[in-house]
Design a protein around this motif. Sequence first.
Motif, PDB file in Angstrom:
ATOM      1  N   GLY A  51      -6.851  66.767  58.091  1.00 39.41           N
ATOM      2  CA  GLY A  51      -8.264  66.945  57.774  1.00 39.41           C
ATOM      3  C   GLY A  51      -8.657  66.168  56.552  1.00 39.41           C
ATOM      4  N   GLY A  52      -8.347  66.673  55.365  1.00 37.97           N
ATOM      5  CA  GLY A  52      -8.647  65.939  54.143  1.00 37.97           C
ATOM      6  C   GLY A  52      -9.766  66.550  53.350  1.00 37.97           C
ATOM      7  N   GLY A  53      -9.731  66.334  52.047  1.00 38.35           N
ATOM      8  CA  GLY A  53     -10.761  66.845  51.168  1.00 38.35           C
ATOM      9  C   GLY A  53     -12.004  65.971  51.208  1.00 38.35           C
ATOM     10  N   VAL A  54     -13.046  66.450  50.588  1.00 32.99           N
ATOM     11  CA  VAL A  54     -14.316  65.723  50.552  1.00 32.99           C
ATOM     12  C   VAL A  54     -14.231  64.624  49.504  1.00 32.99           C
ATOM     13  CG1 VAL A  54     -16.786  65.899  50.110  1.00 32.99           C
ATOM     14  CG2 VAL A  54     -15.596  67.742  51.320  1.00 32.99           C
ATOM     15  N   VAL A  55     -14.555  63.402  49.878  1.00 31.93           N
ATOM     16  CA  VAL A  55     -14.536  62.264  48.977  1.00 31.93           C
ATOM     17  C   VAL A  55     -15.891  61.588  49.039  1.00 31.93           C
ATOM     18  CG1 VAL A  55     -13.511  60.006  48.537  1.00 31.93           C
ATOM     19  CG2 VAL A  55     -12.053  61.905  49.238  1.00 31.93           C
ATOM     20  N   TRP A 105     -12.987  50.062  51.616  1.00 32.53           N
ATOM     21  CA  TRP A 105     -12.650  50.773  50.383  1.00 32.53           C
ATOM     22  C   TRP A 105     -13.790  51.690  49.932  1.00 32.53           C
ATOM     23  CZ3 TRP A 105      -7.703  50.150  48.919  1.00 32.53           C
ATOM     24  CH2 TRP A 105      -7.025  48.987  49.314  1.00 32.53           C
ATOM     25  N   ARG A 106     -14.764  51.935  50.793  1.00 33.23           N
ATOM     26  CA  ARG A 106     -15.959  52.686  50.374  1.00 33.23           C
ATOM     27  C   ARG A 106     -15.629  54.091  49.888  1.00 33.23           C
ATOM     28  NH1 ARG A 106     -14.967  53.116  55.504  1.00 33.23           N
ATOM     29  NH2 ARG A 106     -15.602  54.874  56.812  1.00 33.23           N
ATOM     30  N   ARG A 107     -14.535  54.666  50.378  1.00 29.80           N
ATOM     31  CA  ARG A 107     -14.155  56.023  49.988  1.00 29.80           C
ATOM     32  C   ARG A 107     -13.295  56.050  48.717  1.00 29.80           C
ATOM     33  NH1 ARG A 107     -13.656  56.851  55.995  1.00 29.80           N
ATOM     34  NH2 ARG A 107     -15.341  58.261  56.561  1.00 29.80           N
ATOM     35  N   ASN A 108     -13.034  54.897  48.146  1.00 28.16           N
ATOM     36  CA  ASN A 108     -12.199  54.802  46.942  1.00 28.16           C
ATOM     37  C   ASN A 108     -12.946  54.280  45.727  1.00 28.16           C
ATOM     38  OD1 ASN A 108     -10.462  53.325  49.459  1.00 28.16           O
ATOM     39  ND2 ASN A 108      -9.702  55.279  48.707  1.00 28.16           N
ATOM     40  N   LEU A 133       7.324  55.501  44.150  1.00 29.37           N
ATOM     41  CA  LEU A 133       7.008  55.647  45.574  1.00 29.37           C
ATOM     42  C   LEU A 133       6.553  57.062  45.893  1.00 29.37           C
ATOM     43  CD1 LEU A 133       7.282  54.810  48.667  1.00 29.37           C
ATOM     44  CD2 LEU A 133       9.594  55.756  48.495  1.00 29.37           C
ATOM     45  N   TYR A 134       5.496  57.157  46.699  1.00 31.10           N
ATOM     46  CA  TYR A 134       5.072  58.435  47.268  1.00 31.10           C
ATOM     47  C   TYR A 134       4.860  58.243  48.761  1.00 31.10           C
ATOM     48  CZ  TYR A 134       4.178  59.953  42.479  1.00 31.10           C
ATOM     49  OH  TYR A 134       4.318  60.274  41.157  1.00 31.10           O
ATOM     50  N   VAL A 135       5.496  59.079  49.554  1.00 29.75           N
ATOM     51  CA  VAL A 135       5.281  59.077  50.993  1.00 29.75           C
ATOM     52  C   VAL A 135       4.263  60.162  51.307  1.00 29.75           C
ATOM     53  CG1 VAL A 135       6.336  59.483  53.241  1.00 29.75           C
ATOM     54  CG2 VAL A 135       7.588  58.206  51.496  1.00 29.75           C
ATOM     55  N   LEU A 136       3.204  59.795  52.003  1.00 30.27           N
ATOM     56  CA  LEU A 136       2.127  60.723  52.330  1.00 30.27           C
ATOM     57  C   LEU A 136       2.304  61.211  53.763  1.00 30.27           C
ATOM     58  CD1 LEU A 136      -0.843  58.699  50.775  1.00 30.27           C
ATOM     59  CD2 LEU A 136       0.654  60.373  49.669  1.00 30.27           C
ATOM     60  N   GLU A 137       2.587  62.467  53.913  1.00 23.70           N
ATOM     61  CA  GLU A 137       2.869  63.019  55.229  1.00 23.70           C
ATOM     62  C   GLU A 137       1.574  63.255  56.004  1.00 23.70           C
ATOM     63  OE1 GLU A 137       4.787  67.071  57.040  1.00 23.70           O
ATOM     64  OE2 GLU A 137       5.821  66.125  55.351  1.00 23.70           O
ATOM     65  N   GLY A 138       1.599  62.891  57.279  1.00 26.22           N
ATOM     66  CA  GLY A 138       0.418  63.069  58.119  1.00 26.22           C
ATOM     67  C   GLY A 138      -0.651  62.037  57.847  1.00 26.22           C
ATOM     68  N   VAL A 139      -0.246  60.820  57.468  1.00 28.10           N
ATOM     69  CA  VAL A 139      -1.175  59.742  57.135  1.00 28.10           C
ATOM     70  C   VAL A 139      -0.745  58.484  57.880  1.00 28.10           C
ATOM     71  CG1 VAL A 139      -2.217  58.382  55.274  1.00 28.10           C
ATOM     72  CG2 VAL A 139      -1.569  60.762  54.864  1.00 28.10           C
ATOM     73  N   GLY A 140      -1.719  57.686  58.331  1.00 26.61           N
ATOM     74  CA  GLY A 140      -1.434  56.499  59.110  1.00 26.61           C
ATOM     75  C   GLY A 140      -1.353  55.223  58.298  1.00 26.61           C
ATOM     76  N   PRO A 168      -8.099  59.421  51.738  1.00 24.80           N
ATOM     77  CA  PRO A 168      -8.347  58.930  50.375  1.00 24.80           C
ATOM     78  C   PRO A 168      -8.045  59.957  49.296  1.00 24.80           C
ATOM     79  CG  PRO A 168     -10.413  59.320  51.553  1.00 24.80           C
ATOM     80  CD  PRO A 168      -9.320  59.380  52.568  1.00 24.80           C
ATOM     81  N   ASP A 169      -8.216  61.247  49.603  1.00 26.35           N
ATOM     82  CA  ASP A 169      -7.950  62.278  48.600  1.00 26.35           C
ATOM     83  C   ASP A 169      -6.488  62.269  48.178  1.00 26.35           C
ATOM     84  OD1 ASP A 169      -7.566  63.085  51.302  1.00 26.35           O
ATOM     85  OD2 ASP A 169      -7.379  65.176  50.687  1.00 26.35           O
ATOM     86  N   LEU A 170      -5.574  62.101  49.134  1.00 25.30           N
ATOM     87  CA  LEU A 170      -4.158  62.057  48.801  1.00 25.30           C
ATOM     88  C   LEU A 170      -3.812  60.799  48.012  1.00 25.30           C
ATOM     89  CD1 LEU A 170      -2.408  63.366  52.045  1.00 25.30           C
ATOM     90  CD2 LEU A 170      -3.136  64.640  50.022  1.00 25.30           C
ATOM     91  N   VAL A 171      -4.447  59.695  48.368  1.00 26.35           N
ATOM     92  CA  VAL A 171      -4.225  58.450  47.630  1.00 26.35           C
ATOM     93  C   VAL A 171      -4.680  58.608  46.182  1.00 26.35           C
ATOM     94  CG1 VAL A 171      -4.943  56.039  47.429  1.00 26.35           C
ATOM     95  CG2 VAL A 171      -4.311  56.965  49.664  1.00 26.35           C
ATOM     96  N   HIS A 172      -5.856  59.201  45.992  1.00 22.10           N
ATOM     97  CA  HIS A 172      -6.382  59.354  44.634  1.00 22.10           C
ATOM     98  C   HIS A 172      -5.507  60.264  43.784  1.00 22.10           C
ATOM     99  CE1 HIS A 172     -10.598  58.405  46.460  1.00 22.10           C
ATOM    100  NE2 HIS A 172      -9.824  57.346  46.378  1.00 22.10           N
ATOM    101  N   GLU A 173      -4.898  61.281  44.395  1.00 17.29           N
ATOM    102  CA  GLU A 173      -4.027  62.195  43.649  1.00 17.29           C
ATOM    103  C   GLU A 173      -2.857  61.459  43.005  1.00 17.29           C
ATOM    104  OE1 GLU A 173      -2.664  65.320  46.146  1.00 17.29           O
ATOM    105  OE2 GLU A 173      -4.659  66.163  46.496  1.00 17.29           O
ATOM    106  N   ARG A 174      -2.396  60.389  43.640  1.00 18.39           N
ATOM    107  CA  ARG A 174      -1.266  59.628  43.119  1.00 18.39           C
ATOM    108  C   ARG A 174      -1.716  58.405  42.326  1.00 18.39           C
ATOM    109  NH1 ARG A 174       1.498  63.907  43.459  1.00 18.39           N
ATOM    110  NH2 ARG A 174       1.533  64.782  45.579  1.00 18.39           N
ATOM    111  N   LEU A 175      -2.763  57.755  42.799  1.00 18.83           N
ATOM    112  CA  LEU A 175      -3.204  56.493  42.207  1.00 18.83           C
ATOM    113  C   LEU A 175      -3.859  56.674  40.839  1.00 18.83           C
ATOM    114  CD1 LEU A 175      -3.881  53.474  42.226  1.00 18.83           C
ATOM    115  CD2 LEU A 175      -5.825  53.995  43.736  1.00 18.83           C
ATOM    116  N   LEU A 176      -4.774  57.623  40.706  1.00 22.86           N
ATOM    117  CA  LEU A 176      -5.548  57.750  39.466  1.00 22.86           C
ATOM    118  C   LEU A 176      -4.664  58.089  38.261  1.00 22.86           C
ATOM    119  CD1 LEU A 176      -8.776  59.498  40.824  1.00 22.86           C
ATOM    120  CD2 LEU A 176      -8.388  57.063  40.370  1.00 22.86           C
ATOM    121  N   PRO A 177      -3.756  59.064  38.352  1.00 30.25           N
ATOM    122  CA  PRO A 177      -2.867  59.308  37.202  1.00 30.25           C
ATOM    123  C   PRO A 177      -1.984  58.110  36.871  1.00 30.25           C
ATOM    124  CG  PRO A 177      -2.848  61.185  38.708  1.00 30.25           C
ATOM    125  CD  PRO A 177      -3.550  60.074  39.408  1.00 30.25           C
TER     126      PRO A 177
END
Length: 361
Positions: free
Chosen positions: A47-51, A105-108, A329-336, A344-353
């Motif tokens: 599903g994913g969070g709201v971005v 990249w509109r969601r990032n 490295l971060y592997v994101l489960e359930g992502v294509g 994008p929410d999972l990407v931001h959790e790792r990328l922004l910090p």
Amino acid sequence: MRALTWTGMAPPAMVDRPRMTSPVVSLRRMTIRRARVCVRATAAVSGGGVVEAVELAEIGERSKKWKWKGEYSINYFVKSSPEEVTPASQTVLLVHGFGASIPHWRRNINALSKNHTVYAIDLLGFGDSEKPPGFSYTMESWAELILSFLEEVVQKPTILIGNSVGSLACVIAASESQQDLVKGLVLLNCAGGMNNKAVFDDWRIKLLMPLLLLIDFLLKQRRIANALFNRVKDRDNLKNILANVYINKDNVDDTLVEIIAGPANSEGALDAFVSILTGPPGPNPIKLIPEITKPVLVLWGDQDGLTPLDGPVGKYFTSLPDQLPNFSLYVLEGVGHCPQDDRPDLVHERLLPWLDQLSST
């Protein structure tokens, strides 16, 4: 996105995960080296969070043109909205994959531009950049374009963030940069080559080589290439292809289809399509990676059917934190294959910090 998404060849079947009401993230420590903790992360989420996404109209209004080599018109976008520039503020350049463009990249963009200056570029042959007739597209030419853009437009050390073949172009650019233009790399499901002829030690690829060469021959027949291209860019077919690439099906919407299909109807798009699919695959990322000493963050969707984790490229990248101290490295489960748009929410959790901490490394 990588070339396979254009050919109409569906990636391996993907099983829809049951929808979960809240994210469950598990972390497993892999290794500790030089006071740096490298963590392999999996996020069991559907599903994913709201971005908050940037409207396509805003991207169009903010886009500018730049002449590469004084000849080719390149479309780019820039957004910076930090209230105060701090030592942690970075300059980033977003580089899309095959068939995509800046709006992918509109969601990032909004999440990144809150604290950083964001550039995004349409590679030559894609989006609103020029698609010159007769141009021979190569990974090396895109890497050269990226370095020229950093030198002439951005004019400051920049973190390159790429997806698929965009990631590979960033790797090549970083390995060739002689002016310290590249400050770091973020690779999202890095491709092994410009097309499917990138041969690694994988019997599956070698077995398919005669078929790939036959497809090359057929694509060089104008009538056949045009028929195939028209079939692929048909919006219904394209939506089905994208549904096989994305795990979060909610993000395969009409806007995404338009982002991919719109530029495919512009002049020169067919020539670019044929040149990219029939051209040389480009440098092997496995040979280039050891040359890169800058910090590198690798994010990989584990449900990628185009560059799977258990394939040669995926296995190599997941081994890097144990071999090279500058890799995380971060592997994101359930992502294509396209994590930045799929989840994008999972990407931001790792990328922004990671971006915030980069100034101290």
